[in-house]
Scaffold this active site. Structure first.
Site, PDB file in Angstrom:
ATOM      1  N   ASN A  69     103.341 -73.732  12.697  1.00 24.17           N
ATOM      2  CA  ASN A  69     102.788 -75.043  12.981  1.00 24.17           C
ATOM      3  C   ASN A  69     102.091 -75.511  11.709  1.00 24.17           C
ATOM      4  O   ASN A  69     100.974 -75.101  11.418  1.00 24.17           O
ATOM      5  CB  ASN A  69     101.806 -74.920  14.155  1.00 24.17           C
ATOM      6  CG  ASN A  69     101.193 -76.250  14.555  1.00 24.17           C
ATOM      7  OD1 ASN A  69     101.400 -77.268  13.890  1.00 24.17           O
ATOM      8  ND2 ASN A  69     100.438 -76.234  15.630  1.00 24.17           N
ATOM      9  N   ARG A  97     107.047 -76.229  14.854  1.00 25.25           N
ATOM     10  CA  ARG A  97     106.551 -77.355  15.642  1.00 25.25           C
ATOM     11  C   ARG A  97     106.724 -78.615  14.798  1.00 25.25           C
ATOM     12  O   ARG A  97     106.237 -78.679  13.673  1.00 25.25           O
ATOM     13  CB  ARG A  97     105.078 -77.169  15.960  1.00 25.25           C
ATOM     14  CG  ARG A  97     104.507 -78.390  16.629  1.00 25.25           C
ATOM     15  CD  ARG A  97     103.026 -78.268  16.828  1.00 25.25           C
ATOM     16  NE  ARG A  97     102.543 -79.430  17.557  1.00 25.25           N
ATOM     17  CZ  ARG A  97     101.401 -80.057  17.284  1.00 25.25           C
ATOM     18  NH1 ARG A  97     100.626 -79.627  16.311  1.00 25.25           N
ATOM     19  NH2 ARG A  97     101.031 -81.096  17.984  1.00 25.25           N
ATOM     20  N   HIS A 151     102.263 -83.728  22.615  1.00 26.42           N
ATOM     21  CA  HIS A 151     101.890 -82.522  23.388  1.00 26.42           C
ATOM     22  C   HIS A 151     103.013 -82.127  24.348  1.00 26.42           C
ATOM     23  O   HIS A 151     102.769 -81.438  25.339  1.00 26.42           O
ATOM     24  CB  HIS A 151     100.636 -82.751  24.262  1.00 26.42           C
ATOM     25  CG  HIS A 151      99.345 -82.864  23.509  1.00 26.42           C
ATOM     26  ND1 HIS A 151      98.331 -83.670  23.946  1.00 26.42           N
ATOM     27  CD2 HIS A 151      98.897 -82.264  22.372  1.00 26.42           C
ATOM     28  CE1 HIS A 151      97.302 -83.572  23.109  1.00 26.42           C
ATOM     29  NE2 HIS A 151      97.632 -82.724  22.144  1.00 26.42           N
ATOM     30  N   ARG A 195      89.242 -89.280  18.939  1.00 29.06           N
ATOM     31  CA  ARG A 195      90.038 -90.505  19.106  1.00 29.06           C
ATOM     32  C   ARG A 195      89.544 -91.294  20.307  1.00 29.06           C
ATOM     33  O   ARG A 195      89.179 -90.716  21.335  1.00 29.06           O
ATOM     34  CB  ARG A 195      91.520 -90.161  19.325  1.00 29.06           C
ATOM     35  CG  ARG A 195      92.190 -89.492  18.141  1.00 29.06           C
ATOM     36  CD  ARG A 195      93.694 -89.397  18.380  1.00 29.06           C
ATOM     37  NE  ARG A 195      94.307 -88.467  17.452  1.00 29.06           N
ATOM     38  CZ  ARG A 195      94.912 -87.342  17.822  1.00 29.06           C
ATOM     39  NH1 ARG A 195      95.012 -87.016  19.102  1.00 29.06           N
ATOM     40  NH2 ARG A 195      95.438 -86.552  16.918  1.00 29.06           N
ATOM     41  N   GLU A 225     101.762 -73.071  23.734  1.00 30.37           N
ATOM     42  CA  GLU A 225     102.771 -73.834  23.004  1.00 30.37           C
ATOM     43  C   GLU A 225     103.604 -72.934  22.092  1.00 30.37           C
ATOM     44  O   GLU A 225     104.800 -73.143  21.928  1.00 30.37           O
ATOM     45  CB  GLU A 225     102.082 -74.939  22.186  1.00 30.37           C
ATOM     46  CG  GLU A 225     101.563 -76.053  23.079  1.00 30.37           C
ATOM     47  CD  GLU A 225     100.547 -76.965  22.408  1.00 30.37           C
ATOM     48  OE1 GLU A 225      99.375 -76.544  22.300  1.00 30.37           O
ATOM     49  OE2 GLU A 225     100.910 -78.063  22.008  1.00 30.37           O
TER      50      GLU A 225
END
Ligand code: ADP
Length: 404
Positions: free
Chosen positions: A10, A95, A184, A245, A388
Site C-alpha cells: 500500500n 492497493r 474503501h 475531512r 483490507e
C-alpha cells in the site's frame, strides 16, 4: 515448489505499508511500514511473525525514495528468510486507490493497465501517483512476477447511475469524468461478506449497511453482495464527518470562501481535506482523545462528537431507505471497531427501524466479528473487523496464484 506467498503493498506519497501472507492458510509472515520517505528521519518498522516471534524491529535512517524503501523492506524480509527473491513468492498485490469505471475487478498489471491508472491521476491526484510509483518500483525489483492492482473503487462500480451521477450537466460531467466513484471498496466488500457469514447466510441473501469509520470514513449500502450506494464521491471528501475531512458541505461554501474569504482553490482544498472534520471542529481527530475530553466536560469535543453522530445517523437512515429492507448494520475500522460510545449513539433512537444496541455486548472488546444487538432486534448490529490486506492478498492470489 508451489509459490504460495503474496506481498501486499500500500504505497502512499511518503509511506509504504506492507504485509507478506502465506495463502495456504492466510497467515501473516511479516508486516511493516516505511514512513517519511524522502525525509532525513525516515523510519522502517518491521515485524516478522514467523516461528512464534513478533519482535518489532525499527530503523531510523534517511530513505530517499520508494525504490530505496522497497529495497530496505526486501532486506528486512531477507533477514527472516522471506526475501522478495524467494521462489515461494507468487505475486505482489497493490492497493490502487482509483480505478475509475474501467476496473471493476482485480487486474494483472500490464503497460496498458498502468497507462490507464496514470490517466486517472486528474481524479486522484494525491493517491494514484504514489500507487504508480509503488508498482513501478516493485516491477523493477521482480520483473518476472505477476503484479496485481486491487482498486478501492472496484466494489462500487455496481452502483446504479441514479446513485453514481451528480445532478449536473451531463456533457460537462462526462467530459471531466465527474461522477461518484466511492472508496474503501476493498473494506466494504470484505466486511459485507463477513457480516453475511456472521449471520450464517450467503452474501446474495442479505442487505447490509457498512459503516467504515477510520480516520477516513465512509458508509455503503450493499444489496445481496453488491454495492448500491456509498458516501464518498468523486474523491474521498464527500459523505461522513472524518478525522480531518469535512464530508458533505454545500458546494457553495467553496465559492463563498473563494469570493468572500479570498482563499485560493488550493487553500480551500487543504481546509476541507486536512483541517476540517473532527480536527477542524475540536482540534483532535483521535476518537479516544475526543471521548476523554468529553468526559472532562469539554464542550468543543462534545459538539464535534454530536456533529459526527448526527451525520452518521443520517446516512444510516438514508441507506435504510435505499435498501428498503436491512438485515444488518456493520461497524468497522479504527473507530467502528473500538469506539463503543460511537456505535451506541449512532443507533440510539432508531428502535422503530428495528435497530438497537445491547449495552453489555457493545462493551465487549475483541478482535473477532461479533453481534452487539439484543436478540429481539429486527436488524442485526455487528462489529466486523476489516482486513483490507487479507482481501487484497486473496483477490491477488485468486487471480494469479495457481498459474504454472
Ligand atoms: P485509517 O483510516 O488511518 O486506516 P484506522 O481505521 O486505523 O484509520 O482508524 C484510526 C482511528 O481509529 C483513530 O484516529 C482513532 O480515532 C480511532 N481509534 C483507534 N483505536 C481506538 C479506540 N480504542 N477507541 C476509539 N477510537 C479508536
Amino acid at each position: 515448489m508451489t509459490a504460495t506467498r503474496v506481498l501486499v503493498l500500500n504505497s502512499g506519497s511518503s509511506s509504504v505499508k506492507y504485509q507478506l501472507l502465506d495463502m495456504r492458510d492466510s497467515s501473516r509472515l511479516a508486516v511493516g511500514l516505511v514512513e517519511r520517505i524522502g525525509e532525513e528521519t525516515s523510519r522502517l518498522k518491521h515485524t516478522p511473525l514467523i516461528g512464534g516471534g513478533a519482535e518489532e524491529r525499527e530503523r531510523e535512517e534517511p530513505i530517499a525514495d520508494h525504490e530505496a524503501a522497497l529495497k530496505a523492506v526486501s532486506a528486512e524480509l531477507a533477514a527472516d528468510g522471506l526475501g522478495l527473491d524467494s521462489p515461494e513468492l507468487a505475486a505482489i498485490g497493490h492497493r490502487v486507490v482509483h480505478g475509475g469505471l474501467k476496473f471493476s475487478a482485480p487486474t494483472v498489471i500490464t503497460d496498458e493497465v498502468l497507462a490507464e491508472i496514470q490517466r486517472l491521476v486528474p481524479v486522484a491526484p494525491l493517491h494514484n501517483p504514489a500507487n504508480i510509483t509503488g508498482i513501478r518500483t516493485a516491477q523493477a525489483l521482480r520483473p518476472d512476477l505477476p503484479q496485481v492492482a486491487v482498486f478501492d473503487t472496484a466494489f462500487h462500480t455496481t452502483m446504479p447511475e441514479s446513485a453514481a451521477r451528480y445532478a449536473i450537466d451531463v456533457a460537462t460531467a462526462d467530459e471531466h469524468r465527474v461522477r461518484r466513484y466511492g472508496f474503501h471498496g476493498t473494506s466494504h466488500a470484505y466486511v459485507s461478506r463477513e457480516t453475511a457469514k456472521l449471520l450464517g447466510k450467503a452474501p446474495e441473501d442479505v442487505n447490509v449497511i457498512v459503516l467504515h469509520l477510520g480516520n477516513g470514513a465512509s458508509a455503503s449500502a450493499v444489496r445481496g453482495g453488491k454495492c448500491v450506494d456509498t458516501s464518498m464521491g468523486l474523491t474521498p471528501l464527500e459523505g461522513l464527518v472524518m478525522g480531518t475531512r469535512s464530508g458533505d458541505v454545500d458546494p457553495a461554501v467553496v465559492f463563498h470562501l473563494a469570493r468572500v474569504g479570498g482563499m485560493s482553490i488550493d487553500e480551500v482544498d487543504a481546509l476541507l481535506n486536512k483541517k476540517s472534520g473532527l480536527i477542524g471542529l475540536c482540534g483532535d481527530n483521535d476518537m479516544r482523545v475526543i471521548r476523554r475530553r468529553i468526559d472532562e466536560g469539554d464542550e468543543a469535543a462534545a459538539l464535534a462528537f454530536d456533529i459526527y453522530i448526527h451525520r452518521l445517523k443520517k446516512y444510516i437512515g438514508a441507506y435504510y431507505a435505499v435498501l428498503g429492507r436491512v438485515d444488518a448494520v456493520a461497524f468497522t475500522a479504527g473507530v467502528g471497531e473500538n469506539a463503543a460510545p460511537v456505535r451506541e449513539a449512532a443507533v440510539a433512537g432508531l428502535e422503530e427501524l428495528g435497530l438497537a444496541v445491547d449495552g453489555e455486548l457493545n462493551a465487549v472488546r475483541s478482535d473477532e466479528a461479533r453481534l452487539i444487538s439484543p436478540e429481539y432486534a429486527r436488524v442485526t448490529v455487528a462489529v466486523v473487523p476489516t482486513d483490507e490486506e487479507l482481501e487484497i492478498a486473496q483477490q491477488t492470489y485468486a487471480l494469479v496464484g495457481n498459474r504454472p
